[in-house]
Each structure stands twice: as C-alpha cells, then as structure tokens.
Design an enzyme around this catalytic site. Structure first.
Site, PDB file in Angstrom:
ATOM      1  N   ASN A  35      -7.521  -4.796  -2.082  1.00 53.03           N
ATOM      2  CA  ASN A  35      -6.402  -3.798  -2.052  1.00 53.03           C
ATOM      3  C   ASN A  35      -5.113  -4.699  -2.341  1.00 53.03           C
ATOM      4  O   ASN A  35      -4.735  -5.554  -1.620  1.00 53.03           O
ATOM      5  CB  ASN A  35      -6.086  -3.185  -0.819  1.00 53.03           C
ATOM      6  CG  ASN A  35      -4.849  -2.440  -0.529  1.00 53.03           C
ATOM      7  OD1 ASN A  35      -4.236  -2.088  -1.703  1.00 53.03           O
ATOM      8  ND2 ASN A  35      -4.397  -1.930   0.718  1.00 53.03           N
TER       9      ASN A  35
ATOM     10  N   LYS B 176      -2.288  -3.684  -3.110  1.00 47.05           N
ATOM     11  CA  LYS B 176      -0.958  -2.994  -3.053  1.00 47.05           C
ATOM     12  C   LYS B 176      -0.094  -2.926  -3.890  1.00 47.05           C
ATOM     13  O   LYS B 176      -0.422  -2.700  -5.129  1.00 47.05           O
ATOM     14  CB  LYS B 176      -0.525  -3.655  -1.436  1.00 47.05           C
ATOM     15  CG  LYS B 176      -1.369  -3.974  -0.426  1.00 47.05           C
ATOM     16  CD  LYS B 176      -0.816  -4.355   0.940  1.00 47.05           C
ATOM     17  CE  LYS B 176      -1.731  -5.034   1.816  1.00 47.05           C
ATOM     18  NZ  LYS B 176      -1.313  -5.056   2.988  1.00 47.05           N
TER      19      LYS B 176
ATOM     20  N   HIS C  18      -4.459   4.464   4.456  1.00 40.39           N
ATOM     21  CA  HIS C  18      -4.184   3.041   4.864  1.00 40.39           C
ATOM     22  C   HIS C  18      -2.938   3.042   5.803  1.00 40.39           C
ATOM     23  O   HIS C  18      -2.045   4.003   5.680  1.00 40.39           O
ATOM     24  CB  HIS C  18      -3.669   2.301   3.512  1.00 40.39           C
ATOM     25  CG  HIS C  18      -3.360   0.898   3.761  1.00 40.39           C
ATOM     26  ND1 HIS C  18      -2.479   0.217   4.344  1.00 40.39           N
ATOM     27  CD2 HIS C  18      -4.539  -0.298   3.496  1.00 40.39           C
ATOM     28  CE1 HIS C  18      -2.602  -0.905   4.512  1.00 40.39           C
ATOM     29  NE2 HIS C  18      -3.861  -1.286   4.098  1.00 40.39           N
TER      30      HIS C  18
ATOM     31  N   GLU D 235      -0.369   1.247   5.968  1.00 42.39           N
ATOM     32  CA  GLU D 235       0.829   1.453   5.397  1.00 42.39           C
ATOM     33  C   GLU D 235       1.296   3.066   4.830  1.00 42.39           C
ATOM     34  O   GLU D 235       2.600   3.266   4.853  1.00 42.39           O
ATOM     35  CB  GLU D 235       1.020   0.355   4.288  1.00 42.39           C
ATOM     36  CG  GLU D 235       0.971  -0.724   4.748  1.00 42.39           C
ATOM     37  CD  GLU D 235       0.442  -1.964   4.021  1.00 42.39           C
ATOM     38  OE1 GLU D 235       0.295  -1.818   2.666  1.00 42.39           O
ATOM     39  OE2 GLU D 235       0.132  -2.906   4.552  1.00 42.39           O
TER      40      GLU D 235
ATOM     41  N   GLU E 206      -9.113  -0.948  10.605  1.00 40.47           N
ATOM     42  CA  GLU E 206      -8.028  -2.001  10.198  1.00 40.47           C
ATOM     43  C   GLU E 206      -7.049  -2.007  11.315  1.00 40.47           C
ATOM     44  O   GLU E 206      -5.923  -1.191  11.401  1.00 40.47           O
ATOM     45  CB  GLU E 206      -7.256  -1.890   8.824  1.00 40.47           C
ATOM     46  CG  GLU E 206      -8.193  -1.669   7.756  1.00 40.47           C
ATOM     47  CD  GLU E 206      -7.393  -2.100   6.324  1.00 40.47           C
ATOM     48  OE1 GLU E 206      -7.656  -3.194   5.865  1.00 40.47           O
ATOM     49  OE2 GLU E 206      -6.550  -1.303   6.050  1.00 40.47           O
TER      50      GLU E 206
ATOM     51  N   GLY F 133      -1.892  -8.268   7.353  1.00 40.56           N
ATOM     52  CA  GLY F 133      -0.599  -9.035   6.693  1.00 40.56           C
ATOM     53  C   GLY F 133      -0.227 -10.109   7.931  1.00 40.56           C
ATOM     54  O   GLY F 133       1.024 -10.345   7.429  1.00 40.56           O
TER      55      GLY F 133
ATOM     56  N   SER G 144      -6.121  -9.483   7.788  1.00 42.65           N
ATOM     57  CA  SER G 144      -5.860 -10.829   7.669  1.00 42.65           C
ATOM     58  C   SER G 144      -7.489 -11.699   7.631  1.00 42.65           C
ATOM     59  O   SER G 144      -7.456 -12.610   8.017  1.00 42.65           O
ATOM     60  CB  SER G 144      -5.340 -11.553   8.846  1.00 42.65           C
ATOM     61  OG  SER G 144      -3.865 -10.826   9.018  1.00 42.65           O
TER      62      SER G 144
END
Ligand code: PEP
Length: 243
Positions: A9, A11, A89, A91, A159, A165, A203
């Site tokens: 991904n 992003k 996701h 985010e 996730e 991240g 990660s």
C-alpha cells in the site's frame, strides 16, 4: 488453500519517477508464484498496466458514478486495469470517518465492478488495552464484510491500528489469536470460510516477516512503508514465498 498475497500500500506516495522501482521489483519477482499486489495512488494506476503484478486502488466510492467530486468508483479502477481495491483502511476510517456500513457498501461496489475487495479491520491501542480486541474484530467483520462475500472476491487484512507505521508489532501469539478468531468467524459464516486469504498488516519488515508468516492463518501481508522500495519489499516477498 488460501492464496498467498504480498500486498504493498503506497498510500499518498509515488510519482511517475517512482515507477522505476516497479521495474526493479519485476526484475527480482516478476515470475513469483505468489500474488504480488501493488496499490499505488490513483494517479499511477494506469501507468502500472504493463507490470506482471496485480494492481489495486486504495479506496473506492460506494456509488457507480455521479456527483461525488474527488471520488473514484470501483468501475473506474477496473477500467484502468485494477483488479483489487483496499476498503476500510484505518487511515480511511480515521481521516474520513468511514463506518462499517460504508465499507460494506464499498465492498459490494467492488464486487459489482469485478474487483477483489481487501477489507481492513483492526483494533486501536485503547481497545487492545481494554481487552476488547476480539469484540472489535467481531463487530468489524459483521458490519463491513457483506453476506455476498466469498473467498474469490474478498481478502481480509488484520491491521492493528497501533502497529501501522509505528514500528510496533504484536507478538506472534497476539497475531495468532486474532487470525484464528477471524478464520473461525469466516468458517461460521461462509461455506468457503477456510479459503479466504487473511493478511497481517502493521510494521511488517524483512526482519520480522518470516516469523509473522509462520503464524497459522497468516496468508500474507499488507505492507505500507516497506513496500515503497524493492530493497525493503523484496525480503518480505521472499519470506512469503518460503513460508
Ligand atoms: C498499512 O498502511 O496498511 C501498513 C500496514 O503500513 P506499515 O506497513 O507502514 O505499518
């Protein structure tokens, strides 16, 4: 057997100049016998057409077309060569207030357009510390995975939000607990629940990939930062091939 998938991904990263990275990835893994999925920003999807990799969008709108300024439909993604789309996701859930119901609607739009939906779920740190991780997972599975899902059209990515991240990774026991739980829920609900690919994301790096891929019911990874360069992504792909 669930498909093994190494998914990247990107992003909101990537320019036309970044595409040379894909050529490097192709030189190393162009004939891999696992699925390699690249989810670049919308602007680069059509430019990825000639790679041997599967290409996915990072989001889609739930509607087919219409007055939705700035949005992209699943059909548009398919039109420029995508075969997957990420939905839900964290985010998107956080930055855009996306709900499970909206994510289910986006997943259905993906199916209608012939795309595979990678439905992302995972708990926050507060939820984990409160001991509610499996309840959160249950609610997200129930709310964001449509009843029409099957293993050919749907991939689930676990996730944990606190691992995305951050460099923090759950223990393999923690990943094992959640993946076994997701598998059991899918088996309860779908005839082919054993066949869904379940990805871990958060990660993942070359240094931890082999341990993560050794966990039962982990069939691959959704990788953010470490998917941006071949130097970082290649060891993850190699670890999945070897798993
Ligand atoms: C992600 O964006 O889905 C992700 C897992 O990011 P990272 O690998 O950078 O934690």
């Amino acid at each position: 057997m669930p498909r093994k998938i190494a998914a990247g991904n990107w992003k909101m990263n990537g320019m036309q100049s970044t595409l040379s990275e894909l050529q490097r990835l192709e030189d190393k893994h162009g004939d891999a016998d696992i699925a390699i999925l690249i989810c670049p920003p919308f602007t680069l999807i059509s430019a990825c057409e000639d790679t041997p990799f599967d290409i996915g969008g990072q989001d889609c709108h739930a509607a087919e077309a219409g007055a939705h300024t700035g949005d992209i439909s699943a059909e548009m993604l398919a039109d420029v060569g995508a075969s997957y789309v990420l939905v839900g996701h964290s985010e998107r859930r956080t930055d855009h207030g996306e709900t499970d119901a909206l994510i289910a609607a986006k997943s259905k739009a993906a199916y209608d357009a012939g795309l595979i939906a990678v439905i992302c779920i995972g708990e926050t740190l507060d939820e984990r510390e409160a001991g509610t991780t499996l309840d959160v997972i249950d609610a997200q599975l129930a709310g964001s995975v449509p009843d029409t899902a099957d293993a050919l059209t749907t991939v689930i990515a676990y996730e944990p939000v606190w691992a995305i991240g951050t460099g923090k990774v759950p223990t393999t026991d923690q990943i094992a607990e959640v993946h076994a739980h997701i598998r059991a829920r899918l088996q309860d609900r779908f005839d082919d629940g054993s066949e869904f690919s379940l990805l871990y994301g958060g990660s993942v790096k070359g240094s931890n990939a082999a341990d993560i891929f050794g966990v039962p019911h982990v069939n691959g990874a959704l990788v953010g930062g470490a998917s941006l360069t071949t130097a970082d992504f290649s060891p993850i792909i190699a670890a999945l091939e070897a798993a």
